[in-house]
Enzyme design. Structure first.
Site, PDB file in Angstrom:
ATOM      1  N   ARG A   1      -7.882  -0.128   0.495  1.00 27.42           N
ATOM      2  CA  ARG A   1      -8.373  -1.373  -0.110  1.00 27.42           C
ATOM      3  C   ARG A   1      -8.777  -1.174  -1.569  1.00 27.42           C
ATOM      4  O   ARG A   1      -8.741  -2.121  -2.356  1.00 27.42           O
ATOM      5  CB  ARG A   1      -9.535  -1.922   0.716  1.00 27.42           C
TER       6      ARG A   1
ATOM      7  N   LYS B   1       0.858  -1.194   0.000  1.00 28.17           N
ATOM      8  CA  LYS B   1       0.000   0.000   0.000  1.00 28.17           C
ATOM      9  C   LYS B   1       0.892   1.241   0.000  1.00 28.17           C
ATOM     10  O   LYS B   1       1.834   1.339   0.798  1.00 28.17           O
ATOM     11  CB  LYS B   1      -0.909  -0.002   1.222  1.00 28.17           C
TER      12      LYS B   1
ATOM     13  N   LYS C   1     -10.615  12.841   7.994  1.00 27.77           N
ATOM     14  CA  LYS C   1     -10.232  12.442   9.339  1.00 27.77           C
ATOM     15  C   LYS C   1     -10.255  13.643  10.280  1.00 27.77           C
ATOM     16  O   LYS C   1     -10.282  14.790   9.838  1.00 27.77           O
ATOM     17  CB  LYS C   1      -8.805  11.854   9.334  1.00 27.77           C
TER      18      LYS C   1
END
Length: 524
Positions: free
Chosen positions: A376, A290, A302
């Site tokens: 992901r 990643k 966030k």
């Protein structure tokens, strides 16, 4: 950290050094439980050192209740009574299995280097435990050289006031009776493995404004040039041509363009062999990292505190880049490929919106409900690309979920796999490398949590079982390829000095991947 590491076949009692570290197991000093009798030494070398020092060593050990327990030590200035100016007796605890004992050697060597730094020593000598098994000596020497180099690391390039390491020589002392010319190679390998781990640390420690997608790719190009690796780099147009729309959906909010990289080691003269049924599955190992160089969360932004460490969201890619340099030195007889998609996840007027549906490289559609579940999405496309070449196995490393930290804490990586044999391989390799894994399940009954009413999948599965939901999502993009996912969110960084690691990035995964390749080479 530019000091020389060598193996010396010498008696520690007569060896000249600025700093001598003697590693002992628990029980080297025996204390009277009642406190009536004086302490005793149950260690031949300590006995000789104590005699040379006029009993000072034993007296100090007794006063400090030192027996050789793990992470304990006794420090003395020898005042000219030994060729070594300073002495540290370092405990590593009771003898366990070979892997755990070796990890204690790594930590002891790291501690010794830190003590040498504080003392301003230029020559550090480390004596192995007397109980060292001759059959395991080469691996013990590797562990000591590796641990010392890891302990010497310090990310201080942005500090105005630095305390540089004055060390010029690290000498690993081996008894003459155990002389073996191969030990120098073992030490050199330990240094090289630690240097690669430290490269990964530095890539992760760099601020996100420095370690951009372009800078991360440049680091991979430099590794390729040094190690003689092949490298393939795709810009946005190339990524679009490959159909990686999930990857591009994550990247589209940033002004910095995404880049896709394949880094390859291929043995000279290697030819793909056909399987018994005419299939052409390769013997190659595929590594996927990643590579989110900064993760703001996108439009699902966030909190301010949640963003503080998000420069580390490319730790998986850093690990596979660094591991490839050592793998090239090992020269396995099978190919190894490393893949990563580098980008930032940022909010902007063109960022992906919650509720968007994107069709990825594999043809699977994904409803993006939370733009902060972005890793992901990138991995899905990159895994699909890696699996097109039908590797023998694919392993991805990712700082993927905070849920894995909740489940396993900050010291253990989560392991998910669709194949028991690959899982067992990784568990063994990680234990030998001193990087702990814990296998977590992939329960089919939880698949319903990532099903979408308007797409094949959704990128979140609710509050509970977050690490499992993420792994189940990734599993959809590897087909039947043997696959393992390492969620390294917890141990990718430490908030204080711990073991061989200083505060900051750990380089986790590098040593496990290299050990896995070494074991596959032996297995043939």
């Amino acid at each position: 950290m530019a000091y020389e590491t060598s193996v010396q076949f010498a008696d520690p009692l007569a060896h000249r050094a600025d700093f001598l570290a003697v590693i002992v197991q628990d029980g080297a000093v025996v204390l009277d439980k009642e406190g009536d009798a004086p302490p005793k030494l149950d260690h031949a070398l300590l006995g000789k050192l104590d005699a040379a020092l006029g009993g000072v060593l034993l007296r100090a050990a007794g006063e400090e209740e030192f027996t050789g327990k793990d992470l304990t030590s006794v420090l003395l200035h020898t005042h000219g009574k030994l060729p070594a100016a300073r002495l540290a007796v370092m405990g590593i605890g009771r003898k366990k299995d070979a892997d755990k004992d070796r990890d204690q050697l790594r930590v002891a060597a790291a501690r010794a280097v830190r003590l040498a730094r504080s003392a301003g020593a230029k020559v550090l000598a480390i004596a192995l435990p007397e109980q060292t098994d001759g059959a395991e000596l080469a691996r013990d020497v590797t562990a000591l050289a590796e641990g010392a180099q890891l302990g010497a690391y310090k990310f201080d390039q942005y500090l105005k006031e630095k305390k540089p390491l004055k060390l010029l020589q690290l000498q690993l002392l081996v008894p003459e009776a155990m002389r073996d010319a191969r030990l120098s190679e073992a030490a050199a390998f330990g240094v090289r493995l630690a240097e690669a781990t430290c490269l990964a640390r530095t890539l992760v420690n760099e601020p996100a404004g420095v370690m951009t997608p372009q800078a991360l790719v440049k680091a991979a190009e430099e590794v390729a040039a040094r190690a003689g690796l092949l490298i393939e780099v795709h810009d946005r147009a190339g990524i679009e041509k490959l159909g990686m729309r999930l990857f591009l959906a994550v990247a589209q909010g940033s002004v910095l363009p995404p880049l896709l990289v394949k880094l390859s080691y291929v043995p000279k003269g290697f030819q793909l062999k056909m399987g018994p049924k005419g299939d052409s599955r390769s013997t190659a190992l595929a590594l996927v990292g990643k590579a989110l160089t900064f993760d703001s969360g996108g439009l699902s932004i966030k909190t301010a505190a949640g963003m503080e460490e998000m420069k580390t969201d490319m730790a998986g890619a850093a690990a596979v880049i660094a591991a490839m340099e050592v793998i090239a030195l090992l020269k396995p007889d099978f190919p190894v490929h490393a893949y990563f998609g580098a980008c930032e996840n940022m909010p902007s007027g063109q960022a992906t919106r919650p509720g968007d549906v994107i069709i990825g490289k594999s043809g699977t559609s994904v409803e993006i409900l939370n733009t902060d579940a972005e890793g992901r999405l990138v991995l899905a496309d990159v895994l699909a690309w890696a699996c097109e070449e039908k590797p023998a196995a694919v392993i991805d490393l990712a700082t993927l979920t905070g849920a894995c930290i909740v489940a396993l804490g900050t010291l253990i990586s989560g392991l998910f796999s669709n194949e028991d044999a690959l899982s067992a391989e990784l568990m063994g390799a990680s234990k030998a490398a001193g990087e702990e894994l814990w296998r977590l399940p992939l329960p089919p009954q939880m698949e319903e949590l990532i099903k979408s009413p308007i797409a094949d999948l959704k990128n979140t599965g609710g509050r509970f079982g977050g690490a499992i939901n993420a792994a189940l999502f990734l599993q959809h993009f590897v087909g039947r390829t043997p696959w393992a996912h390492l969620d390294i969110a917890g141990p990718s960084t430490v908030d204080r000095e711990r073991g061989v690691h200083p505060r900051g990035a750990t380089g986790v995964g590098v040593r496990t991947l290299v050990e896995l390749v070494r074991r596959r080479m032996v297995a043939g």
